[in-house]
Design a protein around this motif. Structure first.
Motif, PDB file in Angstrom:
ATOM      1  N   ASP A 357       0.851  -1.185   0.000  1.00 12.11           N
ATOM      2  CA  ASP A 357       0.000   0.000   0.000  1.00 12.11           C
ATOM      3  C   ASP A 357       0.891   1.241   0.000  1.00 12.11           C
ATOM      4  OD1 ASP A 357       1.028   0.310   2.514  1.00 12.11           O
ATOM      5  OD2 ASP A 357      -0.817  -0.184   3.583  1.00 12.11           O
ATOM      6  N   PRO A 358       0.325   2.462   0.020  1.00 17.96           N
ATOM      7  CA  PRO A 358       1.160   3.683  -0.030  1.00 17.96           C
ATOM      8  C   PRO A 358       2.176   3.791   1.093  1.00 17.96           C
ATOM      9  CG  PRO A 358      -1.103   4.210  -0.573  1.00 17.96           C
ATOM     10  CD  PRO A 358      -1.113   2.790  -0.118  1.00 17.96           C
ATOM     11  N   HIS A 359       1.912   3.101   2.189  1.00 19.93           N
ATOM     12  CA  HIS A 359       2.832   3.184   3.320  1.00 19.93           C
ATOM     13  C   HIS A 359       3.846   2.047   3.309  1.00 19.93           C
ATOM     14  CE1 HIS A 359       0.294   6.369   4.882  1.00 19.93           C
ATOM     15  NE2 HIS A 359      -0.777   5.572   4.767  1.00 19.93           N
ATOM     16  N   GLY A 360       3.807   1.212   2.260  1.00 17.56           N
ATOM     17  CA  GLY A 360       4.774   0.134   2.156  1.00 17.56           C
ATOM     18  C   GLY A 360       4.352  -1.161   2.802  1.00 17.56           C
ATOM     19  N   TYR A 364      -2.090  -6.611  -1.021  1.00 16.62           N
ATOM     20  CA  TYR A 364      -2.704  -7.815  -1.575  1.00 16.62           C
ATOM     21  C   TYR A 364      -1.649  -8.559  -2.378  1.00 16.62           C
ATOM     22  CZ  TYR A 364      -3.042  -5.015  -5.860  1.00 16.62           C
ATOM     23  OH  TYR A 364      -2.759  -4.245  -6.949  1.00 16.62           O
ATOM     24  N   LEU A 365      -2.028  -9.726  -2.906  1.00 12.93           N
ATOM     25  CA  LEU A 365      -1.123 -10.557  -3.689  1.00 12.93           C
ATOM     26  C   LEU A 365      -1.519 -10.505  -5.162  1.00 12.93           C
ATOM     27  CD1 LEU A 365      -0.921 -13.721  -1.402  1.00 12.93           C
ATOM     28  CD2 LEU A 365       0.711 -11.843  -1.532  1.00 12.93           C
TER      29      LEU A 365
END
Length: 937
Positions: A357-360, A364-365
């Motif tokens: 996600d944007p925070h690293g 998901y896969l």
């Protein structure tokens, strides 16, 4: 506005008036900064409000509404908002507050909070310094804001613009001040602006996206908001703020394009793609994933792939997913099996990776699935084939210790080895192929050949046997291009080799006798002639043609004939010298090649010896057969094999024509005759179309009445260079050239047509036409029918003369054709009777009407009583069988009287007339010559 601009604004405000309250809010509206002026203005300590909602400063809907509006600016595109409101201090004092909201530094498109500046403007007696400070603050705010600002009057004319707006448009203030606001709009957006202005006049105020027109004509995307403000005269003006969103629009365009590309790849990819939650739940699948598994999108989304995974693959696949989902592995790939909706197994190669996600943090896969079912089935099939193939399939590495990486079971079944049988330090290929063949193959692969054409070689079996094999080999190279091994297929071709050897023998040998055939004979003659260039001596070719062999075939059958040919071949081999080559050309033709003779006479001596050996009867299946041969002999020098074979063949024909069972040597005169016959054969092809043939007629007389009863048609060839040629000069040539049938057809029509005209003078006149053995086919029946039809001659007046030898050359077929001609009404005459086979059995079967006594017997009538007895016997035989007897070659009155006294029916010869042209026939038919009066014609 960046953080530096905000700090500048705060500093300016505080330097203008230290009583300005400064309040800092976070995105949730919680107080995180509260200066001393704020403590004084709101009559509370900072510790009591920090971390609390701004509404705690004073209960009341007005303040809540003001700060709620300020908080909404967190999601707006405006950098500065100003508000005025009434505020009642805790002691009851009413204050007039003026507030400015400035967003803090942005992160992306969202501000990180607000800085609110509040000033008490209750006092009406503000000093000029206050006014100057406030003007300075306003100017700083307007000129340093990130937004473009414009004031537009009621007529939509521009009355003010800040520097930021002119920078956005790429022009100066003087260029747009006092002009219509529509002049700075992108033309396509003018209708929308008018519509929004009308809505604002109705009390509806809303922000929207708008394109301004840059000086260079390009569009500048902005977010526009406007507020009504009165001027000094109370006129309604609009304060319009433009936020440049070009970067955002470009980013949105790029994002849309990327999304479209991604969506296209996702939707149309040949491989299955899916998004899977960290808990294993399927979030999204593409159509290819549905095709691979057989399920619809709704059947997969919201479920887990473990539900359609082969039971044996669930545990290992689940552990792999867990490791990637928890960050232990960044990605993984593995093979697995799905259970298709129709219950069959789908083999797949799966690649999974985690998407952050944007925070690293893992979001998901991403799962990519490639259907490898066909490849797996093919690999399994190939493995099965390799393990069960009769051919050896192998992969082999070079190096210090060369050996097999893989060898199919055929290595043992074909050659008796398994890979472990080869001792350490020994190259298995050297054991199998031998040093020479192995090194040759290595050299070919090492020289840059990616593959080698099929090689045939002998492989050593473990038990020592040699097995013919064929290999197709390809090189294996590493990343640098160096050959490090090979792979290929080897098959046992021992049986094929044996067949090839047999075919090679059959290609060069006669299958019936096992003797060399024409191809091998020509090769051996060529070699013999080549040796003569280095050695002395004579080389001879003896060309043999059996006499009367056809009669054996026709009378005893081909099986006996084949056995006779085999016996002849064996006898010739026995009679020839050990160095001689005996060959069979086909049919009843044999050739003996003799080398190292002393002189040509030695070749004739050998030919005579062969005739003597062949004279001994052959005992074939209980039949004692006598056979002879005609032998032609040709000796060197001769230019080439074809020439010496041609010469020997010509000599053989000369021997056969000279009476058979004899030898003849090729001579220069014979060569000239052969050459002449070749020229005549060439000329014969054009003789018909050039109308060079002629027909002459010789009468046949009744010996009783002396009347002409028939004519014999005799062909002549008016050769353009050699003059008039008689039949014995060209008929044999025509037969050999295959032209006798067409020439015979022409003679038939010509003779029948002429005779039909002459019957006006002699109603019962018959025409005799000679027929060659080559004409005794079904085609002759059609030719006779055509000749009779076109000429109008009655069939009974046509007599076909055929020699006894011609009929007997193919007795069954010949007799059949004659019977069918007889059925047409045509009469048959046996010409030259007594000189052929004289087979009374066949004569009894022949559908004949007359016998023509050969001239050789007629001319002997003046001799002994024995000569007369032969003619007497033929005449009596004819009358006994109900046939007419005709004497040929009657040249004297004595001969005429003799044949008449013996009871012969008709006579023909120079005594009465030589052959004459058609123009002389009418006069000849009018004469009634005495039977015993000579004619000078």
């Amino acid at each position: 506005m960046n953080s530096g601009e905000a700090e500048s604004l705060r500093s300016s405000a505080q330097s203008a008036n230290d009583d300005d309250a400064v309040i800092e809010l976070d995105p949730a509206g919680l107080i995180k900064g509260f200066n001393a002026a704020a403590e004084r203005l709101f009559a509370c300590h900072s510790l009591t409000v920090l971390g609390k909602p701004v509404a705690v400063l004073l209960p009341g809907r007005t303040l809540e509404k003001v700060f709620a509006t300020l908080l909404e600016n967190l999601d707006s595109k405006r950098d500065i908002e100003s508000y005025s409101t009434n505020y009642q201090r805790p002691g009851g004092e009413m204050l007039k507050l003026w507030m400015i909201a400035v967003p803090l530094t942005h992160q992306g498109d969202r501000p990180m909070g607000l800085t609110v500046i509040a000033r008490n403007v209750t006092s009406a007696h503000r000093t000029s310094a206050d006014v100057t400070a406030q003007d300075s603050l306003y100017r700083t705010m307007v000129e340093t804001t990130r937004e473009g600002i414009a004031i537009v009057d009621a007529d939509f004319m521009i009355r003010f613009v800040n520097t930021r707006l002119t920078d956005m448009l790429g022009c100066s203030t003087t260029q747009i001040f006092g002009t219509s606001a529509e002049a700075i709009l992108f033309p396509a957006d003018v209708p929308m602006v008018r519509k929004m202005a009308a809505r604002r006049r109705q009390g509806i105020s809303e922000g929207y996206e708008l394109r301004l027109k840059h000086k260079d004509g390009s569009a500048v995307w902005t977010w526009i908001e406007s507020s009504p403000i009165p001027d000094e005269m109370g006129q309604a003006h609009s304060l319009i703020m433009f936020t440049d969103i070009s970067d955002r629009k470009r980013a949105e365009t790029v994002l849309r394009e990327r999304e479209a590309v991604f969506r296209g790849h996702f939707e149309y990819a040949a491989v299955g793609i899916s998004r899977v939650g960290l808990d294993g739940t399927v979030l999204e699948v593409n159509p290819a994933m549905c095709r691979i598994t057989g399920y619809e999108i709704d059947d997969l989304v919201g479920h887990s792939f473990s539900e359609i995974t082969h039971p044996e693959d669930r545990i290992p696949n689940g552990e792999t997913l867990r490791r990637v989902a928890t960050g232990l592995d960044r990605w993984a790939e593995f093979d697995k099996r799905y259970i298709h909706r129709d219950s069959h197994v789908v083999y797949a190669h799966v690649t999974i990776s985690v998407v952050p996600d944007p925070h690293g943090a893992p979001a998901y896969l991403a799962v990519v699935v490639q259907d490898v079912t066909n490849a797996v089935i093919t690999a399994n099939t190939l493995h099965l084939l390799a393990n069960n193939a009769q051919d050896l399939i192998f992969r082999y590495h070079f190096g210090v210790e060369p050996g097999f990486d893989y060898a199919s079971p055929a290595l043992e079944s074909l050659y008796g080895y398994v890979p472990d049988d080869f001792p350490a330090g020994v190259d298995p290929m050297h054991c199998l192929l031998g040093d020479t063949q192995a090194e040759a193959m290595y050299a070919a692969l090492g020289s840059g050949h990616a593959s080698i054409a099929p090689l045939s070689f002998q492989v050593a079996h473990k038990d020592g046997r040699k097995i013919w094999s064929e290999a197709r080999v390809s090189a294996i190279v590493d990343a640098t291009g160096e050959t490090i091994g090979m792979e290929g297929i080897v098959r046992d071709i021992s049986q094929r080799k044996a067949i090839e050897d047999q075919l090679a023998h059959q290609a060069l040998h006669d299958p019936l006798t096992g003797l060399p055939n024409r191809a091998l004979l020509i090769d051996r003659i060529a070699q013999a002639l080549a040796r003569l260039e280095r050695e002395t001596g004579v080389t001879a070719v003896l060309f043999l043609d059996l006499d009367g062999f056809k009669l054996v075939n026709d009378s005893l059958g081909h099986a006996i004939g084949d056995k006779l040919l085999q016996s002849v071949g064996e006898r010739l081999r026995g009679a020839a010298r050990s160095a001689d080559s005996v060959a069979r050309l086909g049919g009843d033709e044999f050739v003996v090649l003799c080398e190292n003779l002393v002189d040509p006479a030695e070749a004739m001596t050998l030919a005579e010896r062969l005739l003597q050996d062949l004279a001994v009867p052959f005992d074939i299946a209980g039949h004692q057969l006598f056979i002879s041969a005609s032998i032609g002999v040709a000796t060197t020098p001769a230019g080439d094999p074809d020439t010496i074979m041609r010469d020997a063949d010509a000599a053989m024909y000369h021997a056969k024509k000279s009476g058979r069972n004899r030898c003849a040597a090729f001579t220069h005169s014979l060569h000239e005759q052969t050459s002449r016959n070749l020229r005549l054969a060439s000329d014969l092809h054009r003789a018909l179309e050039r109308n060079e043939f002629r027909v002459q007629y010789q009468p046949l007389l009744s010996l009783a009445s002396g009347e002409v009863t028939a004519l014999e048609a005799l062909i002549r060839w008016q050769h353009p260079a050699e003059g008039l040629l008689f039949p014995d000069e060209f008929i044999t040539v025509a037969e050999d050239a295959g032209l006798i049938v067409s020439i015979g057809a022409w003679v038939l029509i010509e003779a029948c047509t002429q005779t039909a005209r002459w019957t006006q003078h002699c109603l019962e006149l018959s025409i005799n036409v000679n027929v060659s053995a080559y004409q005794l086919t079904d085609e002759l029946i059609g030719q006779v029918t055509t000749a009779l039809s076109e000429s109008g001659l009655p069939a009974k007046q046509l007599v076909l003369e055929v020699t006894e030898s011609a009929v007997m050359s193919n007795a069954r077929a010949g007799i059949s054709v004659l019977k069918r001609l007889r059925d047409l009404g045509v009469r048959i005459s046996v010409d030259d009777f007594g000189t052929g086979y004289s087979s009374l059995a066949y004569l009894h079967d022949l559908p004949v009407d007359e016998l023509k006594i050969d001239r050789a017997f007629v001319q002997c009538l003046a001799g002994t009583e024995a000569d007369a007895a032969i003619v007497t016997s033929i005449i009596e035989l004819a009358h006994t069988m109900g046939l007419r007897a005709v004497a040929e070659g009657v040249e004297t009155l004595a001969q005429a009287s003799a044949v008449r006294s013996l009871g012969c029916d008709s006579g023909q010869g120079f005594l009465w007339s030589r052959p004459v042209g058609p123009e002389s026939v009418p006069a000849l038919l009018k004469l009634r010559p005495h039977a015993f009066k000579s004619s000078d014609a």
